[in-house]
Design a protein around this motif. Structure first.
Motif, mmCIF file in Angstrom:
data_model
loop_
_atom_site.group_PDB
_atom_site.id
_atom_site.type_symbol
_atom_site.label_atom_id
_atom_site.label_comp_id
_atom_site.label_asym_id
_atom_site.label_seq_id
_atom_site.Cartn_x
_atom_site.Cartn_y
_atom_site.Cartn_z
ATOM 1 N N PRO A 213 41.375 67.415 39.636
ATOM 2 C CA PRO A 213 42.284 66.735 38.700
ATOM 3 C C PRO A 213 42.797 65.410 39.236
ATOM 4 C CG PRO A 213 43.330 68.676 39.676
ATOM 5 C CD PRO A 213 41.890 68.732 40.053
ATOM 6 N N ALA A 214 42.944 65.292 40.567
ATOM 7 C CA ALA A 214 43.419 64.032 41.146
ATOM 8 C C ALA A 214 42.383 62.933 40.944
ATOM 9 C CB ALA A 214 43.720 64.210 42.631
ATOM 10 N N ALA A 215 41.103 63.274 41.105
ATOM 11 C CA ALA A 215 40.042 62.288 40.903
ATOM 12 C C ALA A 215 39.968 61.864 39.445
ATOM 13 C CB ALA A 215 38.701 62.865 41.362
ATOM 14 N N GLU A 216 40.143 62.823 38.531
ATOM 15 C CA GLU A 216 40.119 62.499 37.101
ATOM 16 C C GLU A 216 41.285 61.594 36.732
ATOM 17 O OE1 GLU A 216 40.075 66.228 35.102
ATOM 18 O OE2 GLU A 216 37.945 66.584 35.456
ATOM 19 N N LEU A 217 42.460 61.880 37.289
ATOM 20 C CA LEU A 217 43.635 61.050 37.026
ATOM 21 C C LEU A 217 43.438 59.643 37.574
ATOM 22 C CD1 LEU A 217 46.592 61.176 35.903
ATOM 23 C CD2 LEU A 217 47.311 61.586 38.264
ATOM 24 N N LEU A 218 42.875 59.545 38.776
ATOM 25 C CA LEU A 218 42.619 58.249 39.391
ATOM 26 C C LEU A 218 41.626 57.438 38.556
ATOM 27 C CD1 LEU A 218 42.806 56.201 41.716
ATOM 28 C CD2 LEU A 218 41.069 57.561 42.932
ATOM 29 N N GLU A 219 40.565 58.078 38.119
ATOM 30 C CA GLU A 219 39.570 57.365 37.312
ATOM 31 C C GLU A 219 40.184 56.861 36.007
ATOM 32 O OE1 GLU A 219 35.192 58.061 35.204
ATOM 33 O OE2 GLU A 219 36.017 59.574 36.576
ATOM 34 N N ARG A 220 40.997 57.697 35.367
ATOM 35 C CA ARG A 220 41.642 57.293 34.120
ATOM 36 C C ARG A 220 42.581 56.111 34.348
ATOM 37 N NH1 ARG A 220 44.647 61.639 32.882
ATOM 38 N NH2 ARG A 220 42.711 62.783 32.613
ATOM 39 N N ALA A 221 43.332 56.157 35.437
ATOM 40 C CA ALA A 221 44.264 55.068 35.748
ATOM 41 C C ALA A 221 43.520 53.764 36.000
ATOM 42 C CB ALA A 221 45.111 55.442 36.961
ATOM 43 N N LEU A 222 42.420 53.846 36.730
ATOM 44 C CA LEU A 222 41.633 52.642 37.018
ATOM 45 C C LEU A 222 41.036 52.046 35.744
ATOM 46 C CD1 LEU A 222 39.880 53.795 40.305
ATOM 47 C CD2 LEU A 222 41.375 51.807 40.076
ATOM 48 N N ARG A 223 40.561 52.912 34.852
ATOM 49 C CA ARG A 223 40.004 52.415 33.587
ATOM 50 C C ARG A 223 41.084 51.723 32.757
ATOM 51 N NH1 ARG A 223 34.894 53.946 32.642
ATOM 52 N NH2 ARG A 223 34.066 55.771 33.742
ATOM 53 N N LEU A 224 42.258 52.340 32.686
ATOM 54 C CA LEU A 224 43.348 51.758 31.903
ATOM 55 C C LEU A 224 43.799 50.420 32.484
ATOM 56 C CD1 LEU A 224 45.452 54.981 31.251
ATOM 57 C CD2 LEU A 224 44.240 53.627 29.531
ATOM 58 N N GLU A 225 43.937 50.362 33.804
ATOM 59 C CA GLU A 225 44.394 49.126 34.441
ATOM 60 C C GLU A 225 43.331 48.039 34.334
ATOM 61 O OE1 GLU A 225 47.357 46.871 36.248
ATOM 62 O OE2 GLU A 225 47.401 48.877 35.344
ATOM 63 N N HIS A 226 42.065 48.430 34.411
ATOM 64 C CA HIS A 226 40.969 47.466 34.263
ATOM 65 C C HIS A 226 40.963 46.873 32.855
ATOM 66 C CE1 HIS A 226 37.025 45.624 34.529
ATOM 67 N NE2 HIS A 226 36.609 46.344 33.511
ATOM 68 N N GLU A 227 41.167 47.730 31.843
ATOM 69 C CA GLU A 227 41.184 47.245 30.463
ATOM 70 C C GLU A 227 42.416 46.373 30.203
ATOM 71 O OE1 GLU A 227 40.874 50.590 27.898
ATOM 72 O OE2 GLU A 227 38.883 51.182 28.627
ATOM 73 N N ARG A 228 43.540 46.727 30.808
ATOM 74 C CA ARG A 228 44.765 45.964 30.586
ATOM 75 C C ARG A 228 44.693 44.579 31.206
ATOM 76 N NH1 ARG A 228 49.048 44.178 33.015
ATOM 77 N NH2 ARG A 228 48.305 44.939 35.028
ATOM 78 N N SER A 229 44.220 44.518 32.471
ATOM 79 C CA SER A 229 44.226 43.248 33.205
ATOM 80 C C SER A 229 42.926 42.469 33.074
ATOM 81 C CB SER A 229 44.494 43.512 34.691
ATOM 82 O OG SER A 229 43.427 44.271 35.258
ATOM 83 N N ASP A 230 41.854 43.167 32.666
ATOM 84 C CA ASP A 230 40.522 42.565 32.589
ATOM 85 C C ASP A 230 40.081 42.023 33.948
ATOM 86 O OD1 ASP A 230 38.214 42.090 31.136
ATOM 87 O OD2 ASP A 230 38.778 40.020 30.679
ATOM 88 N N GLU A 231 40.595 42.605 35.025
ATOM 89 C CA GLU A 231 40.205 42.248 36.389
ATOM 90 C C GLU A 231 39.361 43.374 36.967
ATOM 91 O OE1 GLU A 231 40.812 39.483 38.035
ATOM 92 O OE2 GLU A 231 42.162 38.516 36.591
ATOM 93 N N GLU A 232 38.306 42.984 37.693
ATOM 94 C CA GLU A 232 37.466 44.012 38.309
ATOM 95 C C GLU A 232 38.167 44.643 39.505
ATOM 96 O OE1 GLU A 232 32.955 44.630 40.152
ATOM 97 O OE2 GLU A 232 33.684 42.626 39.666
ATOM 98 N N TRP A 233 38.748 43.794 40.361
ATOM 99 C CA TRP A 233 39.472 44.278 41.530
ATOM 100 C C TRP A 233 40.964 44.332 41.211
ATOM 101 C CZ3 TRP A 233 37.169 46.375 45.666
ATOM 102 C CH2 TRP A 233 35.813 46.080 45.884
ATOM 103 N N ILE A 234 41.580 45.485 41.481
ATOM 104 C CA ILE A 234 42.978 45.726 41.105
ATOM 105 C C ILE A 234 43.777 46.059 42.361
ATOM 106 C CG2 ILE A 234 44.511 47.161 39.702
ATOM 107 C CD1 ILE A 234 41.931 47.867 38.057
ATOM 108 N N HIS A 235 44.998 45.538 42.436
ATOM 109 C CA HIS A 235 45.870 45.860 43.567
ATOM 110 C C HIS A 235 46.125 47.371 43.602
ATOM 111 C CE1 HIS A 235 47.092 41.932 45.184
ATOM 112 N NE2 HIS A 235 46.914 41.488 43.954
ATOM 113 N N ALA A 236 46.007 47.948 44.795
ATOM 114 C CA ALA A 236 46.230 49.391 44.938
ATOM 115 C C ALA A 236 47.646 49.776 44.522
ATOM 116 C CB ALA A 236 45.971 49.819 46.388
ATOM 117 N N SER A 237 48.612 48.890 44.784
ATOM 118 C CA SER A 237 50.001 49.199 44.416
ATOM 119 C C SER A 237 50.152 49.340 42.908
ATOM 120 C CB SER A 237 50.948 48.119 44.945
ATOM 121 O OG SER A 237 50.595 46.846 44.429
#
Length: 289
Positions: A213-237
Motif C-alpha cells: 500500500p505504501a508503494a501504491e500511495l507513493l505512485e499515486r502521489a507522484l502522478r498527481l504532483e507530476h500532473e499538477r506541476s507538469d515537471e518531470e523531476w519533483i522535490h522530495a519535500s
C-alpha cells in the motif's frame, strides 16, 4: 482568533481506549476482552500483573509529542479512575499536570461514555479559548471523526494519536496529522505474536498483503504532483507533503525507514532519485518516455 505565530495546543486522551488498544497491540487481538474480568477482579495476580506491566502506556511520550506543536494550555484524560488499572497511572498523569476527568462505571463502560464527554469538552474549549490553534485527540475511535471535522472547520489544526491496528482509518483521514503511538520517540514497538497473526490472517487478507500500500500511495502521489506541476523531476519535500495530505497517518519511520529519502530508495520500481546537488528530487519511472 487563533494566532499561528503563537501556537497553543489542547490535549484530550480517551484513556480507556488507548490502554485497551495498546494491551491488544502487545498481547494480540482481543486480549483485553479475554482478560477484562481478571484485570478487574485480580489485577495483582502475577500473570495479569506482568501482562499489564508489559503493556504500560508512556503518558510522557504522548504529552511531549503534543508539546511539539505549541504551548499546552490544557490536557485532559477521560476514564474511570477508580479502576485499579487506571489508578496505576494517576501519579504519572498528575506529575504532568493532566486533568483527570472521572467517568463513573455506568458511563465508563457504556459504548460512547468517554466519546461524548470528550467531544462536548473540545467544542466548548474551542469557543472558550479562541486562541487555541491545535487540538490533539488521543484515541482511535471512529466516533471522533465528526469532532475532528468540526475542529478543522473552526480553523484548528487537528492531530490524532492512536494505536496501530486499533485505529479507524476514517479518523486518521479526518485529522490534519495522525501518528501511531508506537512510532513516538522512546516507545519500543512490540514484536508481533505469531499465534495472533496466524489466527487473524485469512486467505483473502494474505492476498491483500501481497500488495504494497505504501508503494501504491507513493505512485499515486507522484502522478498527481507530476500532473499538477507538469515537471518531470519533483522535490522530495513536495511529494512528502502531498503524501501526508493524502494519508495523515503516513510516516516513513513507521514503515521502518530512517528518512524519507530511504523510503523513496526502497521503491526502485516506482521512483528514480536525483540527489547530486544536495536537493533530493524524484520522478515516477513511468514518466520516462
Amino acid at each position: 482568533m487563533a494566532d499561528p505565530q503563537n501556537p497553543r495546543a489542547a490535549v484530550y486522551l480517551d484513556f480507556d481506549n488507548i490502554v485497551m488498544s495498546w494491551y491488544d497491540r502487545v498481547h494480540g487481538k482481543n486480549s483485553y476482552s479475554r482478560d477484562r474480568q481478571k484485570i478487574a477482579e485480580t489485577p495483582i495476580d502475577p500473570e495479569i500483573s506482568e501482562r499489564l506491566a508489559k503493556a504500560t502506556i508512556d503518558v510522557g511520550a504522548v504529552i511531549d509529542y503534543a508539546a511539539s506543536f505549541g504551548t499546552l494550555v490544557l490536557t485532559r484524560a477521560y476514564a474511570d479512575w477508580s479502576s485499579p488499572v487506571n489508578a496505576e497511572y494517576r501519579s504519572q498523569l498528575v506529575a504532568r499536570a493532566v486533568d483527570l476527568v472521572q467517568l463513573f462505571p455506568a458511563a465508563a463502560y457504556a459504548k460512547n461514555g468517554a466519546d461524548i464527554r470528550l467531544a462536548v469538552d473540545v467544542v466548548e474549549d474551542m469557543f472558550r479559548l479562541p486562541d487555541l490553534t491545535h487540538v490533539v485527540i488521543v484515541g482511535g475511535d471512529s466516533d471522533y471523526v465528526p469532532l475532528a471535522q468540526r475542529c478543522k472547520r473552526l480553523g484548528r489544526f487537528v492531530v490524532g494519536v492512536g494505536v496501530a491496528g486499533s485505529t479507524a482509518k476514517s479518523l486518521a483521514a479526518a485529522c490534519d496529522q495522525f501518528v501511531h503511538y508506537d512510532t513516538l520517540p522512546g516507545i519500543v514497538r512490540p514484536e508481533p505474536t505469531a499465534k495472533a497473526d496466524a489466527a487473524t490472517t485469512t486467505p483473502a487478507r494474505r492476498r491483500r498483503q501481497t500488495k504494497d500500500p505504501a508503494a501504491e500511495l507513493l505512485e499515486r502521489a507522484l502522478r498527481l504532483e507530476h500532473e499538477r506541476s507538469d515537471e518531470e523531476w519533483i522535490h522530495a519535500s513536495a511529494v512528502k507533503d502531498l503524501l501526508k495530505r493524502m494519508d495523515p497517518s503516513f510516516s516513513e519511520k513507521a514503515l521502518g525507514h530512517k528518512s524519507f529519502t530511504d523510503f523513496l530508495r526502497a521503491h526502485p520500481l516506482v521512483t528514480e532519485i536525483d540527489d547530486t546537488d544536495n536537493i533530493v528530487r524524484v520522478r515516477l519511472l513511468s514518466t520516462k518516455r
